[in-house]
Write an enzyme that holds these catalytic residues in place. Sequence first.
Site, short mmCIF file in Angstrom:
data_model
loop_
_atom_site.label_atom_id
_atom_site.label_comp_id
_atom_site.label_asym_id
_atom_site.label_seq_id
_atom_site.Cartn_x
_atom_site.Cartn_y
_atom_site.Cartn_z
N THR A 4 0.84 -1.20 0.00
CA THR A 4 0.00 0.00 0.00
C THR A 4 0.88 1.25 0.00
O THR A 4 1.76 1.39 0.84
CB THR A 4 -0.92 -0.01 1.23
N HIS B 150 -7.51 -11.04 -0.55
CA HIS B 150 -6.79 -10.66 0.68
C HIS B 150 -7.57 -11.19 1.88
O HIS B 150 -8.56 -10.60 2.30
CB HIS B 150 -6.66 -9.14 0.74
N ASN C 126 -3.84 -10.46 7.47
CA ASN C 126 -3.47 -9.19 8.12
C ASN C 126 -4.61 -8.47 8.83
O ASN C 126 -4.62 -7.24 8.92
CB ASN C 126 -2.81 -8.25 7.10
N TYR D 16 -7.81 -8.01 8.09
CA TYR D 16 -8.88 -7.33 7.34
C TYR D 16 -10.14 -8.20 7.35
O TYR D 16 -10.19 -9.21 8.04
CB TYR D 16 -8.38 -6.96 5.95
N ARG E 211 -4.34 -14.95 -0.03
CA ARG E 211 -3.29 -14.65 0.95
C ARG E 211 -3.81 -14.87 2.36
O ARG E 211 -4.89 -14.39 2.72
CB ARG E 211 -2.82 -13.20 0.80
N ASN F 196 -3.20 -5.75 12.82
CA ASN F 196 -4.52 -5.15 12.99
C ASN F 196 -5.34 -5.83 14.08
O ASN F 196 -6.57 -5.94 13.99
CB ASN F 196 -5.27 -5.09 11.66
N ARG G 1 9.17 -4.71 0.95
CA ARG G 1 9.89 -3.43 1.00
C ARG G 1 11.15 -3.35 0.15
O ARG G 1 11.44 -2.29 -0.40
CB ARG G 1 10.18 -3.05 2.46
#
Length: 360
Positions: free
Chosen positions: A27, A176, A179, A181, A228, A236, A318
């Site tokens: 993101t 997704h 993480n 969500y 994923r 989160n 990254r």
Amino acid sequence: MTDAKLFQPFQLGSLTLKNRIVMAPLTRNRAAPGNAASAMIAEHYRQRAGAGLLITEASPISQQGQGYINTPWIVTDDQVAGWRLVTDAVHQAGGAIFVQLWHVGRVSHVSLQPDGGAPVAPSAIRANTKTFLGGGFVDVSEPRALAREELQGIVDDYVKAAKNAARAGFDGVEIHAANGYLLDQFQRDSSNKRTDDYGGSIENRARLTLEVIDAMLAALPPEKIGIRFSPVSPANDVADSNPQALFGYLVEQVGKRKLAYIHIVEGATGGPRDYAPFDYAALRKSFGGAYIANNGYDRGMALAAVETGMVDLVAFGRPFISNPDLVERLRKGAPLAELDKATLYGGDAHGYTDYPSLEQ
């Protein structure tokens, strides 16, 4: 090193990936007005098309699914056209690209929601986490629990997004379900306290994720859908009392549906890989298809994991931000450029498309 398995082609369904290196979703909060991808975003992905597979930053499937400012959606015709700029650029550069489909659930803020309403969640439990609203990070808002009759609308939004992805020229989509969500909120027993048939047992908590997959399979072939998961990540503010059993069941069910791949965050997202004990090899064996490993891999780890057959592909996050030619640097064992943390979220081309390649 050109003979190393990591740099050799890999067959993913009907796609021949030129190597086994994947660019992970990242993101970056640089969508154009109207929440659309732009020529600048297209250039960012084009520069990184040396990866065997690129997975885009997460793309909201609806306004309700948005949790962060300036993320490129995949809802309207203009947004589909924006993503077409991206897929055309990547394909012209010889790359392959999937879009990650996203509903954040409770990880949102009332200022982003339709009519300023509360974000939605399996249960009305506020997450101890933050979201990005342009000026910086703020606490997420108090969510409301989704009514059972609302869930079909969310499934429908995933299907529309999958069809829009095909229109935009993507090679496939990634669901997704990681993480912390929305789908992960339903999966985990810390965030899902429902008493209907979407809560309680592992089978019930996995139900929404599997319904999304099954509905999308009516729109796309299984080889064009990946998913994923992040089995032990506390990202989160989610956790589960028995992640091995939960994700063992989920991956077994995904395997029965013959999806293109599972993309697994091993350990804590962006944190320690040994955050909690978990048998990832069992997931790979149960799935039976392509396994993308993610989280903290360096060159040596990636080479060894692929060479020994522990994983099929390795996703880098990254390092791809500051190294547009990451694959070439890994192949040569060249040093990696450091990223500028100040330009990670929001802004313009600086810290986005202006990182130089080795040649430059």
